[in-house]
Design a protein around this motif. Structure first.
Motif, PDB file in Angstrom:
ATOM      1  N   TYR A  60       0.825  -1.196   0.000  1.00  0.00           N
ATOM      2  CA  TYR A  60       0.000   0.000   0.000  1.00  0.00           C
ATOM      3  C   TYR A  60       0.865   1.253   0.000  1.00  0.00           C
ATOM      4  CZ  TYR A  60      -2.756  -3.947   1.293  1.00  0.00           C
ATOM      5  OH  TYR A  60      -3.306  -5.199   1.304  1.00  0.00           O
ATOM      6  N   ILE A  61       2.049   1.144   0.567  1.00  0.00           N
ATOM      7  CA  ILE A  61       3.007   2.251   0.543  1.00  0.00           C
ATOM      8  C   ILE A  61       3.576   2.392  -0.874  1.00  0.00           C
ATOM      9  CG2 ILE A  61       5.166   3.124   1.501  1.00  0.00           C
ATOM     10  CD1 ILE A  61       2.719   2.920   3.515  1.00  0.00           C
ATOM     11  N   VAL A  62       3.930   1.267  -1.476  1.00  0.00           N
ATOM     12  CA  VAL A  62       4.447   1.275  -2.849  1.00  0.00           C
ATOM     13  C   VAL A  62       3.409   1.877  -3.792  1.00  0.00           C
ATOM     14  CG1 VAL A  62       5.163  -0.190  -4.794  1.00  0.00           C
ATOM     15  CG2 VAL A  62       6.037  -0.639  -2.484  1.00  0.00           C
ATOM     16  N   TYR A  63       2.145   1.538  -3.600  1.00  0.00           N
ATOM     17  CA  TYR A  63       1.045   2.063  -4.416  1.00  0.00           C
ATOM     18  C   TYR A  63       1.072   3.595  -4.425  1.00  0.00           C
ATOM     19  CZ  TYR A  63      -3.833   2.828  -5.878  1.00  0.00           C
ATOM     20  OH  TYR A  63      -4.962   3.228  -6.525  1.00  0.00           O
ATOM     21  N   LEU A  64       1.172   4.193  -3.242  1.00  0.00           N
ATOM     22  CA  LEU A  64       1.187   5.654  -3.149  1.00  0.00           C
ATOM     23  C   LEU A  64       2.475   6.243  -3.703  1.00  0.00           C
ATOM     24  CD1 LEU A  64      -0.517   6.154   0.317  1.00  0.00           C
ATOM     25  CD2 LEU A  64      -1.508   6.477  -1.963  1.00  0.00           C
ATOM     26  N   ASN A  65       3.580   5.552  -3.530  1.00  0.00           N
ATOM     27  CA  ASN A  65       4.843   6.035  -4.099  1.00  0.00           C
ATOM     28  C   ASN A  65       4.783   6.050  -5.626  1.00  0.00           C
ATOM     29  OD1 ASN A  65       6.071   6.555  -1.643  1.00  0.00           O
ATOM     30  ND2 ASN A  65       7.009   4.544  -1.505  1.00  0.00           N
ATOM     31  N   LEU A  66       4.141   5.063  -6.222  1.00  0.00           N
ATOM     32  CA  LEU A  66       3.979   5.036  -7.683  1.00  0.00           C
ATOM     33  C   LEU A  66       3.153   6.230  -8.161  1.00  0.00           C
ATOM     34  CD1 LEU A  66       3.265   1.231  -8.280  1.00  0.00           C
ATOM     35  CD2 LEU A  66       5.277   2.510  -9.045  1.00  0.00           C
TER      36      LEU A  66
END
Length: 186
Positions: free
Chosen positions: A103-109
């Motif tokens: 979910y963190i990676v999602y926002l970073n993308l």
């Protein structure tokens, strides 16, 4: 559901989400009936192996009567981003541990892509029940500003909404703002 089975009484699962991400037959086999919002949902479940007599179209008290404007706001001036919350709840008989890093990676993308277009900051709306502290420790809070107010005013001030498949898609359209579904494969 188990008690109703023991009592030999019929049971129903009512899908609270209007945009199922998965029409798998194996997800809703614990009840006798499956209640869905519309004919298209019913057709998708039947096409994926559900018994047509067990899937009931019941509509939705809010979304069935909403109207949609002809034009949608769509620019980069006041973007609302929805978090990609874990799908589903706990199973009845076992605990599921989820890895929050996705979910963190999602926002970073999303941040990476929006910065390419000169976007300096967006509002972030977490799924109800998600802890803000996990996000505050792991994402760029200079870019993401938490949006914790009621949904309607938030959508009314938004120029664009970006998020995963969600019922907020329908809310967004009803409030005249375009919704971009962002659902990376990995």
């Amino acid at each position: 559901l188990k008690i109703f089975k023991k009592l030999n009484k019929p049971s129903i699962i009512y899908l609270h989400g209007g945009m199922p991400h998965n029409y798998s037959k194996h997800r809703f086999t614990s009840s006798d009936y499956l209640a869905v919002w519309g004919k298209e949902h019913k057709a998708n479940y039947i096409n994926n192996g559900f018994d047509a007599t067990k899937v009931k179209v019941v509509g939705h008290p809010v979304y069935s009567s909403m109207s949609y404007p002809d034009n949608l706001r769509h620019d980069l001036s006041n973007i609302l981003v929805l978090s990609r919350a874990p799908y589903g709840g706990q199973k009845l008989d076992k605990i599921i541990l989820r890895d929050p890093s996705g979910y963190i990676v999602y926002l970073n993308l999303i941040e990476h892509e929006l910065k390419k277009y000169g976007v300096q900051s967006v509002r972030l709306r977490l799924h109800p029940g998600e802890p803000t502290t996990a996000y505050e420790r792991n994402i760029n809070m200079e870019f993401y500003k938490l949006d914790c107010g009621p949904l309607t005013p938030s959508l009314n001030q938004s120029s664009l909404v970006i998020g995963p498949p969600s019922t907020v898609f329908l809310d967004s359209l009803c409030h005249g703002v375009n919704y971009i579904i962002f659902e990376p494969l990995n």
